[in-house]
Design a protein around this motif. Structure first.
Motif, PDB file in Angstrom:
ATOM      1  N   GLU A  48     -11.385  -8.642 -39.471  1.00 43.14           N
ATOM      2  CA  GLU A  48     -12.885  -8.361 -39.568  1.00 43.14           C
ATOM      3  C   GLU A  48     -13.854  -7.030 -38.622  1.00 43.14           C
ATOM      4  N   LEU A  49     -14.432  -5.967 -39.656  1.00 47.27           N
ATOM      5  CA  LEU A  49     -14.646  -5.163 -39.455  1.00 47.27           C
ATOM      6  C   LEU A  49     -16.224  -4.969 -38.928  1.00 47.27           C
ATOM      7  N   GLY A  50     -16.721  -6.003 -39.519  1.00 49.54           N
ATOM      8  CA  GLY A  50     -18.195  -6.661 -39.318  1.00 49.54           C
ATOM      9  C   GLY A  50     -19.113  -7.526 -39.912  1.00 49.54           C
ATOM     10  N   ARG A  51     -20.074  -8.049 -39.783  1.00 49.70           N
ATOM     11  CA  ARG A  51     -20.330  -9.741 -40.631  1.00 49.70           C
ATOM     12  C   ARG A  51     -22.012  -9.481 -40.301  1.00 49.70           C
ATOM     13  N   SER A  52     -22.599  -9.985 -41.881  1.00 45.24           N
ATOM     14  CA  SER A  52     -23.911 -10.431 -42.402  1.00 45.24           C
ATOM     15  C   SER A  52     -24.708 -10.868 -40.803  1.00 45.24           C
ATOM     16  N   SER A  53     -25.793 -10.625 -40.355  1.00 46.19           N
ATOM     17  CA  SER A  53     -26.653 -10.822 -39.029  1.00 46.19           C
ATOM     18  C   SER A  53     -27.323 -11.996 -39.662  1.00 46.19           C
ATOM     19  N   SER A  54     -27.097 -12.336 -40.973  1.00 49.59           N
ATOM     20  CA  SER A  54     -28.724 -13.515 -41.697  1.00 49.59           C
ATOM     21  C   SER A  54     -26.949 -15.081 -41.975  1.00 49.59           C
ATOM     22  N   VAL A  55     -28.033 -15.503 -42.347  1.00 47.24           N
ATOM     23  CA  VAL A  55     -27.611 -17.265 -42.344  1.00 47.24           C
ATOM     24  C   VAL A  55     -27.581 -17.553 -44.196  1.00 47.24           C
ATOM     25  N   TYR A  56     -26.993 -17.520 -45.008  1.00 48.09           N
ATOM     26  CA  TYR A  56     -27.490 -17.681 -46.697  1.00 48.09           C
ATOM     27  C   TYR A  56     -27.406 -19.303 -46.583  1.00 48.09           C
ATOM     28  N   GLY A  57     -27.962 -19.388 -47.989  1.00 44.56           N
ATOM     29  CA  GLY A  57     -28.183 -20.930 -47.858  1.00 44.56           C
ATOM     30  C   GLY A  57     -27.185 -20.766 -49.254  1.00 44.56           C
ATOM     31  N   THR A  58     -26.637 -20.147 -49.971  1.00 40.41           N
ATOM     32  CA  THR A  58     -25.630 -19.747 -51.192  1.00 40.41           C
ATOM     33  C   THR A  58     -25.029 -19.225 -51.422  1.00 40.41           C
ATOM     34  N   PHE A  59     -23.474 -19.051 -51.745  1.00 37.75           N
ATOM     35  CA  PHE A  59     -22.656 -18.155 -51.758  1.00 37.75           C
ATOM     36  C   PHE A  59     -23.595 -16.431 -52.559  1.00 37.75           C
ATOM     37  N   SER A  60     -24.026 -16.925 -54.162  1.00 37.93           N
ATOM     38  CA  SER A  60     -24.953 -16.466 -54.755  1.00 37.93           C
ATOM     39  C   SER A  60     -25.302 -15.377 -53.533  1.00 37.93           C
ATOM     40  N   THR A  61     -26.732 -15.960 -53.219  1.00 37.67           N
ATOM     41  CA  THR A  61     -27.822 -15.075 -52.639  1.00 37.67           C
ATOM     42  C   THR A  61     -27.684 -13.729 -51.790  1.00 37.67           C
ATOM     43  N   ALA A  62     -26.215 -14.994 -50.977  1.00 37.66           N
ATOM     44  CA  ALA A  62     -25.531 -13.902 -49.691  1.00 37.66           C
ATOM     45  C   ALA A  62     -24.235 -12.050 -50.417  1.00 37.66           C
ATOM     46  N   ARG A  63     -23.797 -12.948 -52.371  1.00 37.12           N
ATOM     47  CA  ARG A  63     -23.202 -11.365 -52.497  1.00 37.12           C
ATOM     48  C   ARG A  63     -24.104 -10.834 -52.956  1.00 37.12           C
ATOM     49  N   ALA A  64     -25.391 -11.144 -53.697  1.00 40.53           N
ATOM     50  CA  ALA A  64     -26.005 -10.077 -54.049  1.00 40.53           C
ATOM     51  C   ALA A  64     -26.677  -9.343 -53.296  1.00 40.53           C
TER      52      ALA A  64
END
Length: 156
Positions: A48-64
């Motif tokens: 792992e190089l980095g990760r989101s600082s937010s939590v997403y409700g759906t995969f599609s939202t995270a991907r977008a």
């Protein structure tokens, strides 16, 4: 979340900003119905190089959001932060004053943290964005198992 919660000495408070699809950049979302997740930037060896600082409700939202952020790499700003113990350092990356990515580990020197964040931004810019969610596994287990459609839906 544990890393983000332990970050100290930010020059300004992290602010949350509402963006499309109900995703909120900044502090973790709470009270999400069902499953939620984060995105992770992985090296070719799955480190792992980095990760989101937010939590997403759906995969599609995270991907977008990842696809949107890929176009903003030139606007990414790194802030080196002090860890919870003496001699530990990490980093957060922000766009427009909103933290969008964190390191997933602590470094022994601020210079190592700064160098890692620069490499992370470069890797993020050229990263291939997965078309499918990857199920998180328990520590020490491999995460290469292919998920059924039902498991994939529950991954979020």
């Amino acid at each position: 979340m544990a890393f983000r919660e332990s970050v100290q000495n930010l020059p300004a408070p992290v602010r949350a900003v509402e963006v499309r699809d109900g995703h909120r950049a900044g502090p973790a979302l709470t009270g999400l119905p069902g499953h939620s997740g984060i995105w992770r930037l992985l090296a070719s060896n799955s480190r792992e190089l980095g990760r989101s600082s937010s939590v997403y409700g759906t995969f599609s939202t995270a991907r977008a959001h990842v696809l949107e952020l890929k176009g903003q790499c030139d606007s990414m700003v790194t802030t080196v932060v002090t860890g919870p113990r003496a001699g530990t350092h990490g980093w957060v990356i922000s766009v427009g004053g909103v933290v969008v990515m964190t390191a997933g580990r602590w470094y022994g020197a601020a210079s190592a943290s700064r160098e890692a964040s620069a490499g992370t931004i470069e890797a993020f810019h050229t990263a291939i964005v997965a078309a499918d969610a990857r199920h998180a596994t328990e520590s020490g287990q491999r995460g290469n198992r292919v998920l059924s459609d039902e498991e994939r839906a529950l991954a979020w």
